[in-house]
Design a protein around this motif. Structure first.
Motif, PDB file in Angstrom:
ATOM      1  N   ASP A  29     -17.041 -37.704  -9.932  1.00  0.00           N
ATOM      2  CA  ASP A  29     -17.682 -38.771  -9.317  1.00  0.00           C
ATOM      3  C   ASP A  29     -18.151 -39.989 -10.139  1.00  0.00           C
ATOM      4  N   GLU A  30     -18.844 -39.729 -11.155  1.00  0.00           N
ATOM      5  CA  GLU A  30     -19.286 -40.741 -11.983  1.00  0.00           C
ATOM      6  C   GLU A  30     -18.238 -41.705 -12.661  1.00  0.00           C
ATOM      7  N   LEU A  31     -17.213 -40.935 -12.816  1.00  0.00           N
ATOM      8  CA  LEU A  31     -16.003 -41.501 -13.649  1.00  0.00           C
ATOM      9  C   LEU A  31     -15.204 -42.599 -12.505  1.00  0.00           C
ATOM     10  N   ILE A  32     -15.061 -42.043 -11.371  1.00  0.00           N
ATOM     11  CA  ILE A  32     -14.521 -42.756 -10.205  1.00  0.00           C
ATOM     12  C   ILE A  32     -15.280 -43.994  -9.967  1.00  0.00           C
ATOM     13  N   LEU A  33     -16.633 -43.690  -9.803  1.00  0.00           N
ATOM     14  CA  LEU A  33     -17.442 -44.883  -9.330  1.00  0.00           C
ATOM     15  C   LEU A  33     -17.453 -45.938 -10.463  1.00  0.00           C
ATOM     16  N   LYS A  34     -17.669 -45.524 -11.885  1.00  0.00           N
ATOM     17  CA  LYS A  34     -17.652 -46.586 -12.901  1.00  0.00           C
ATOM     18  C   LYS A  34     -16.202 -47.291 -12.743  1.00  0.00           C
ATOM     19  N   THR A  35     -15.041 -46.560 -12.440  1.00  0.00           N
ATOM     20  CA  THR A  35     -13.967 -47.195 -12.585  1.00  0.00           C
ATOM     21  C   THR A  35     -13.820 -48.286 -11.448  1.00  0.00           C
ATOM     22  N   LEU A  36     -14.092 -47.635 -10.246  1.00  0.00           N
ATOM     23  CA  LEU A  36     -14.206 -48.516  -8.923  1.00  0.00           C
ATOM     24  C   LEU A  36     -15.189 -49.825  -9.347  1.00  0.00           C
ATOM     25  N   GLN A  37     -16.229 -49.457  -9.724  1.00  0.00           N
ATOM     26  CA  GLN A  37     -17.216 -50.944 -10.254  1.00  0.00           C
ATOM     27  C   GLN A  37     -16.461 -51.969 -10.976  1.00  0.00           C
ATOM     28  N   SER A  38     -15.745 -51.282 -12.020  1.00  0.00           N
ATOM     29  CA  SER A  38     -15.177 -52.115 -12.860  1.00  0.00           C
ATOM     30  C   SER A  38     -14.100 -52.983 -12.290  1.00  0.00           C
ATOM     31  N   LEU A  39     -13.064 -52.220 -11.513  1.00  0.00           N
ATOM     32  CA  LEU A  39     -12.171 -52.880 -10.524  1.00  0.00           C
ATOM     33  C   LEU A  39     -12.707 -54.035  -9.585  1.00  0.00           C
ATOM     34  N   TYR A  40     -13.777 -53.329  -9.004  1.00  0.00           N
ATOM     35  CA  TYR A  40     -14.526 -54.562  -8.025  1.00  0.00           C
ATOM     36  C   TYR A  40     -15.148 -55.794  -8.866  1.00  0.00           C
ATOM     37  N   GLN A  41     -15.677 -55.512  -9.906  1.00  0.00           N
ATOM     38  CA  GLN A  41     -16.254 -56.965 -10.707  1.00  0.00           C
ATOM     39  C   GLN A  41     -15.091 -57.783 -11.081  1.00  0.00           C
ATOM     40  N   LYS A  42     -13.675 -57.191 -11.287  1.00  0.00           N
ATOM     41  CA  LYS A  42     -12.814 -57.883 -11.831  1.00  0.00           C
ATOM     42  C   LYS A  42     -11.816 -58.458 -10.726  1.00  0.00           C
ATOM     43  N   GLY A  43     -12.252 -58.246  -9.281  1.00  0.00           N
ATOM     44  CA  GLY A  43     -11.731 -58.893  -8.135  1.00  0.00           C
ATOM     45  C   GLY A  43     -10.279 -58.031  -7.932  1.00  0.00           C
ATOM     46  N   TYR A  44     -10.108 -56.835  -8.359  1.00  0.00           N
ATOM     47  CA  TYR A  44      -8.956 -56.123  -7.880  1.00  0.00           C
ATOM     48  C   TYR A  44      -8.955 -55.195  -6.837  1.00  0.00           C
ATOM     49  N   ILE A  45     -10.106 -54.793  -6.551  1.00  0.00           N
ATOM     50  CA  ILE A  45     -10.472 -54.044  -5.213  1.00  0.00           C
ATOM     51  C   ILE A  45     -11.236 -54.806  -4.306  1.00  0.00           C
ATOM     52  N   LYS A  46     -11.037 -54.457  -3.041  1.00  0.00           N
ATOM     53  CA  LYS A  46     -12.301 -54.747  -1.967  1.00  0.00           C
ATOM     54  C   LYS A  46     -12.865 -53.505  -1.320  1.00  0.00           C
ATOM     55  N   CYS A  47     -14.100 -53.594  -0.937  1.00  0.00           N
ATOM     56  CA  CYS A  47     -14.787 -52.427  -0.464  1.00  0.00           C
ATOM     57  C   CYS A  47     -14.905 -52.651   1.141  1.00  0.00           C
ATOM     58  N   LEU A  48     -14.624 -51.900   1.935  1.00  0.00           N
ATOM     59  CA  LEU A  48     -14.831 -51.657   3.250  1.00  0.00           C
ATOM     60  C   LEU A  48     -15.907 -50.525   3.762  1.00  0.00           C
ATOM     61  N   SER A  49     -16.491 -50.890   4.946  1.00  0.00           N
ATOM     62  CA  SER A  49     -17.331 -49.813   5.361  1.00  0.00           C
ATOM     63  C   SER A  49     -16.923 -49.200   6.429  1.00  0.00           C
TER      64      SER A  49
END
Length: 83
Positions: A29-49
């Protein structure tokens, strides 16, 4: 773009929940979350609730990421396809 970022973006051409990313990658989980955080900070993904509810506030992926859904942005797809 790291190998992990590339691999996660590969899974986000459609809206996907965190549980799908756990299953499809088999990563901790930690690797997934860190990678998602990095992608989010770069503007490469969006988050949805929810599938139709994009989050426009600043999201702390490390804290609430397991409860969200994710989708690659146009910028993310272009970066992914450029490699």
């Amino acid at each position: 773009m790291s190998e992990e970022e590339f691999d996660l973006l590969d899974e986000l051409y459609f809206v996907q929940p965190f549980s799908y990313l756990q299953e499809s990658t088999g990563w901790e989980d930690e690797l997934i979350l860190k990678t998602l955080q990095s992608l989010y900070q770069k503007g490469y993904i969006k988050c949805l609730s929810a599938p139709d509810e994009e989050r426009f506030d600043k999201v702390d992926v490390m804290k609430e990421g397991s409860e969200l859904l994710y989708l690659a942005t146009k910028e993310g797809l272009m970066a992914h396809n450029a490699l």
